[in-house]
Write a protein that holds these residues in place. Structure first.
Motif, short mmCIF file in Angstrom:
data_model
loop_
_atom_site.label_atom_id
_atom_site.label_comp_id
_atom_site.label_asym_id
_atom_site.label_seq_id
_atom_site.Cartn_x
_atom_site.Cartn_y
_atom_site.Cartn_z
N GLY A 191 0.80 -1.21 0.00
CA GLY A 191 0.00 0.00 0.00
C GLY A 191 0.83 1.27 0.00
N ASP A 192 0.31 2.32 0.64
CA ASP A 192 0.96 3.63 0.72
C ASP A 192 1.75 3.72 2.02
N THR A 193 3.03 4.02 1.91
CA THR A 193 3.88 4.01 3.11
C THR A 193 3.54 5.16 4.05
N MET A 194 3.55 6.40 3.53
CA MET A 194 3.27 7.61 4.31
C MET A 194 4.25 7.80 5.47
N SER A 195 5.37 7.10 5.46
CA SER A 195 6.37 7.19 6.53
C SER A 195 7.75 7.08 5.92
N THR A 246 -2.11 15.18 -2.02
CA THR A 246 -3.30 15.14 -2.86
C THR A 246 -4.46 14.56 -2.09
N LYS A 247 -5.65 15.13 -2.32
CA LYS A 247 -6.85 14.61 -1.66
C LYS A 247 -7.14 13.18 -2.11
N GLY A 248 -7.76 12.42 -1.22
CA GLY A 248 -8.13 11.05 -1.55
C GLY A 248 -8.04 10.14 -0.34
N VAL A 249 -8.29 8.87 -0.57
CA VAL A 249 -8.21 7.85 0.47
C VAL A 249 -6.92 7.06 0.27
N TYR A 250 -6.15 6.91 1.35
CA TYR A 250 -4.86 6.21 1.28
C TYR A 250 -4.84 5.13 2.35
N GLN A 251 -4.20 4.01 2.02
CA GLN A 251 -4.12 2.89 2.95
C GLN A 251 -2.75 2.24 2.88
N GLY A 252 -2.30 1.77 4.01
CA GLY A 252 -1.04 1.05 4.10
C GLY A 252 -1.20 -0.18 4.97
N GLN A 253 -0.48 -1.24 4.64
CA GLN A 253 -0.57 -2.49 5.38
C GLN A 253 0.77 -2.77 6.04
#
Length: 282
Positions: free
Chosen positions: A125-129, A156-163
């Motif tokens: 998914g998206d790390t964001m870290s 950017t606007k939207g839905v983000y998820q990371g596992q």
């Protein structure tokens, strides 16, 4: 009992397997590491793959055998259970480019203590870290702990998820997959709320503790800082012969207050004497 046809089929399977390994006879170490990971369904990180390959002179088939020989004695992996989201529930709104802290509560759901060196690792998914893993203490059975990672919301606007998932020291994943799911929106206030809360806690921690003084305490029990400081009651005018004259300036205030209080309280006999003196004078 095998027939000649069964023997031919077994020979064909062995030949195809050998052909598959022989087709990987490349000297490119990055390719060997990638093939090693594919054969293990990406359950092993590149550094561990490199360890087993280097131990077997970069022979892929021998490295695979060594890996299974190493993992076979510990057939039962540790167990991890997801308990709850401590911060940032699923889909909560956060402004763009905002730093926030994601915290999960996890539990050792097995019967054995985790081995030292386990970590929570990003897997999809998206790390964001800026980090892809964080070390976790070796939990005992049924013990829980909170694991936190600092993240930054995308621009950017939207839905983000990371596992994220727990990993053994050798890189084998185990336990539940845990998620971080956020909605990036200009109206989001969650990240800002976390920052204000953190600033408030830091401000409270910086306030020095104040000593509450008892005005009726004995002078010898006052704190040293109070005893050494000038007393605001040192300017009180005291009559000659008062016991306050022999006191130090630090205790003068407390003693003078006590003397004045005692002098203002008269017994009934003293009041009768005063009344008779007033009658004679009149």
């Amino acid at each position: 009992m095998k027939t000649e046809m069964d023997v031919d089929i077994d020979n064909d399977l062995d030949g195809k397997l050998l052909q598959q390994f022989s087709s990987m006879g490349t000297q490119d170490r990055d390719v060997l590491i990638s093939e090693f990971q594919k054969l293990l369904n990406n359950d092993l990180n590149p550094s561990c793959c490199s360890f087993f390959l280097d131990m077997n002179n970069w022979n892929l088939q021998a490295a695979i055998c060594s890996y299974y020989d190493f993992e076979q004695p510990s057939s039962t992996l540790p167990r991890m259970m997801f308990v709850s989201d401590v911060t940032i529930g699923e889909g909560e709104s956060i402004p763009p480019n905002t730093t926030f802290i994601k915290t999960w509560r996890i539990k050792n759901g097995g019967l054995e203590t985790w081995p030292p060196g386990c970590c929570l690792k990003f897997c999809n998914g998206d790390t964001m870290s800026h980090v892809d893993r964080v070390m976790v203490d070796a939990l005992e059975p049924s013990q829980m702990t909170d694991v936190s990672i600092q993240m930054t919301s995308p621009a950017t606007k939207g839905v983000y998820q990371g596992q994220w998932r727990m990993s053994t020291p050798t890189g084998v994943a185990f336990g539940d997959v845990i998620w971080v799911i956020i909605t990036v929106d200009e109206s989001g206030l969650l990240g800002v709320t976390q920052q204000l809360s953190r600033i408030g806690n830091e401000f409270v921690n910086r306030i020095p503790p104040q000593t509450v003084l008892n005005p009726f305490a004995s002078p010898d029990k006052l704190p040293e800082a109070v005893q050494s400081s000038p007393s605001p009651s040192s300017s009180i005018i005291v009559n000659p012969g008062s016991p306050v004259n022999d006191l130090s300036p630090a205790a003068e205030g407390a003693a003078s207050s006590k003397w004045l209080f005692q002098s203002s309280v008269r017994s009934p006999s003293q009041q009768q004497i005063d009344n008779s003196q007033d009658t004679e004078m009149s």
